[in-house]
Design a protein around this motif. Sequence first.
Motif, short mmCIF file in Angstrom:
data_model
loop_
_atom_site.label_atom_id
_atom_site.label_comp_id
_atom_site.label_asym_id
_atom_site.label_seq_id
_atom_site.Cartn_x
_atom_site.Cartn_y
_atom_site.Cartn_z
N ARG A 99 -15.22 -13.61 11.15
CA ARG A 99 -15.74 -12.64 12.11
C ARG A 99 -16.90 -11.83 11.55
O ARG A 99 -17.92 -11.65 12.18
CB ARG A 99 -14.63 -11.70 12.56
N ASP A 100 -16.72 -11.33 10.31
CA ASP A 100 -17.76 -10.46 9.73
C ASP A 100 -18.81 -11.27 8.99
O ASP A 100 -19.77 -10.73 8.50
CB ASP A 100 -17.16 -9.49 8.69
N GLN A 101 -18.56 -12.55 8.88
CA GLN A 101 -19.38 -13.41 8.03
C GLN A 101 -19.54 -12.71 6.67
O GLN A 101 -20.64 -12.56 6.17
CB GLN A 101 -20.70 -13.72 8.70
N HIS A 102 -18.40 -12.32 6.17
CA HIS A 102 -18.30 -11.58 4.92
C HIS A 102 -19.04 -12.29 3.82
O HIS A 102 -18.63 -13.36 3.39
CB HIS A 102 -16.80 -11.50 4.55
N PRO A 103 -20.14 -11.75 3.33
CA PRO A 103 -20.93 -12.50 2.37
C PRO A 103 -20.35 -12.49 0.96
O PRO A 103 -20.30 -13.52 0.30
CB PRO A 103 -22.29 -11.80 2.40
N THR A 104 -19.90 -11.34 0.51
CA THR A 104 -19.45 -11.29 -0.88
C THR A 104 -17.94 -11.36 -0.95
O THR A 104 -17.23 -11.03 -0.01
CB THR A 104 -19.88 -9.96 -1.55
N ARG A 105 -17.50 -11.79 -2.09
CA ARG A 105 -16.07 -11.95 -2.28
C ARG A 105 -15.51 -10.71 -2.94
O ARG A 105 -15.66 -10.51 -4.13
CB ARG A 105 -15.84 -13.20 -3.13
N THR A 106 -14.91 -9.88 -2.15
CA THR A 106 -14.30 -8.67 -2.70
C THR A 106 -12.82 -8.69 -2.34
O THR A 106 -12.40 -9.40 -1.45
CB THR A 106 -14.94 -7.41 -2.11
N VAL A 107 -12.07 -7.91 -3.06
CA VAL A 107 -10.62 -7.94 -2.86
C VAL A 107 -10.25 -7.37 -1.49
O VAL A 107 -10.59 -6.24 -1.16
CB VAL A 107 -9.92 -7.12 -3.97
N CYS A 108 -9.59 -8.21 -0.67
CA CYS A 108 -9.18 -7.79 0.67
C CYS A 108 -7.70 -7.44 0.72
O CYS A 108 -7.26 -6.71 1.60
CB CYS A 108 -9.39 -8.92 1.67
N ALA A 109 -6.95 -8.02 -0.20
CA ALA A 109 -5.50 -7.82 -0.17
C ALA A 109 -4.97 -7.75 -1.59
O ALA A 109 -5.46 -8.45 -2.48
CB ALA A 109 -4.83 -8.97 0.57
N ILE A 110 -3.99 -6.89 -1.79
CA ILE A 110 -3.36 -6.77 -3.10
C ILE A 110 -1.86 -6.99 -2.96
O ILE A 110 -1.23 -6.43 -2.06
CB ILE A 110 -3.60 -5.36 -3.70
N VAL A 111 -1.33 -7.83 -3.83
CA VAL A 111 0.12 -8.02 -3.90
C VAL A 111 0.58 -7.48 -5.24
O VAL A 111 0.10 -7.94 -6.29
CB VAL A 111 0.51 -9.51 -3.78
#
Length: 286
Positions: A117-129
């Motif tokens: 959806r956002d065409q998220h260009p960079t790889r950043t942390v979206c979720a933490i377990v």
Amino acid sequence: KQRRKGGSGRSGKMERPALHPHPLMSFKDTRGRFGISSRLAANLNEQGYSVPTEVQMGALPILLDASEQYLGHDIPLSAETDRRSSPNLLTVAPTGSGKTLAFMIPLLHRVQSRRHRDQHPTRTVCAIVLAPTKELVGQITNEGRKVTKGTGVSVTQLRKGMRLRPTRLSESKAKDTSSPNPTGGEPTVVKADVLICTPGLLHSMLNDEHNPAQDALADVRDLVLDEADVLLDPLFREQTLGVWHRIVSPRLSVSLWSATMGSNIEELAISTIKDWREKLSMQNRE
Ligand code: ADP
Ligand code: MG
């Protein structure tokens, strides 16, 4: 046993929703009903997952529903936001009942949809377990990786020597690699959509003055506490909260997973969420 906060408008109390979504009877339905990617669906099938376990039947519809509804909407924290904020979920189910996939599938789906959806260009942390031990962290990472093949989503175990990428760092400056640097030279930058770690390691990295990563968690929308009763007990509580309180998105969705209802986990969960919200709204007022 599941409880979910959402939609009630009254803070401080987790309430049963008026209506639970219909249980998920087959993994095949995840595609038609929630639009998970064909690749993720194929991976589940290839891994031999066909019938969800009981906890997956209950939790997946709640979490997958939410990922569609709340995706990528950052709106200022207010009473109204609070009322409409994404659900927080506390799940208690026995050891071996399949809790890992129950939280992992929605995370992977959310990363994929968000990127689409956002065409998220960079790889950043979206979720933490977060999980209490390195062994558990390894197991969760393996389970996650089994189903991410070909999806483009990276599931990474945080290790000593890695460096968190400040969210705004440009692609050109960051060297993307997900393995630690054994030579002890420049630390390598974590390449992760879903970051799996013990609270102690992440907490110490966030507070490392030599490698400031002030806004490394700016894109985090999901926090999973696996073995939450342990993570919130006195031994781990400070580190767990230290990480949690560094997450600044008012749209954060927190899910807590435990094999036991012991040590008043429900009250702990409620009060922790409340404290975090209060702290966040104070920060936003400053
Ligand atoms: P828990 O975290 O609840 O203790 P796990 O997530 O570690 O349980 O799952 C236990 C085992 O069950 C794992 O080997 C996992 O691959 C397997 N498993 C999980 N879900 C399913 C399923 N729907 N069908 C078959 N096996 C499953
Ligand atoms: Mg588990």
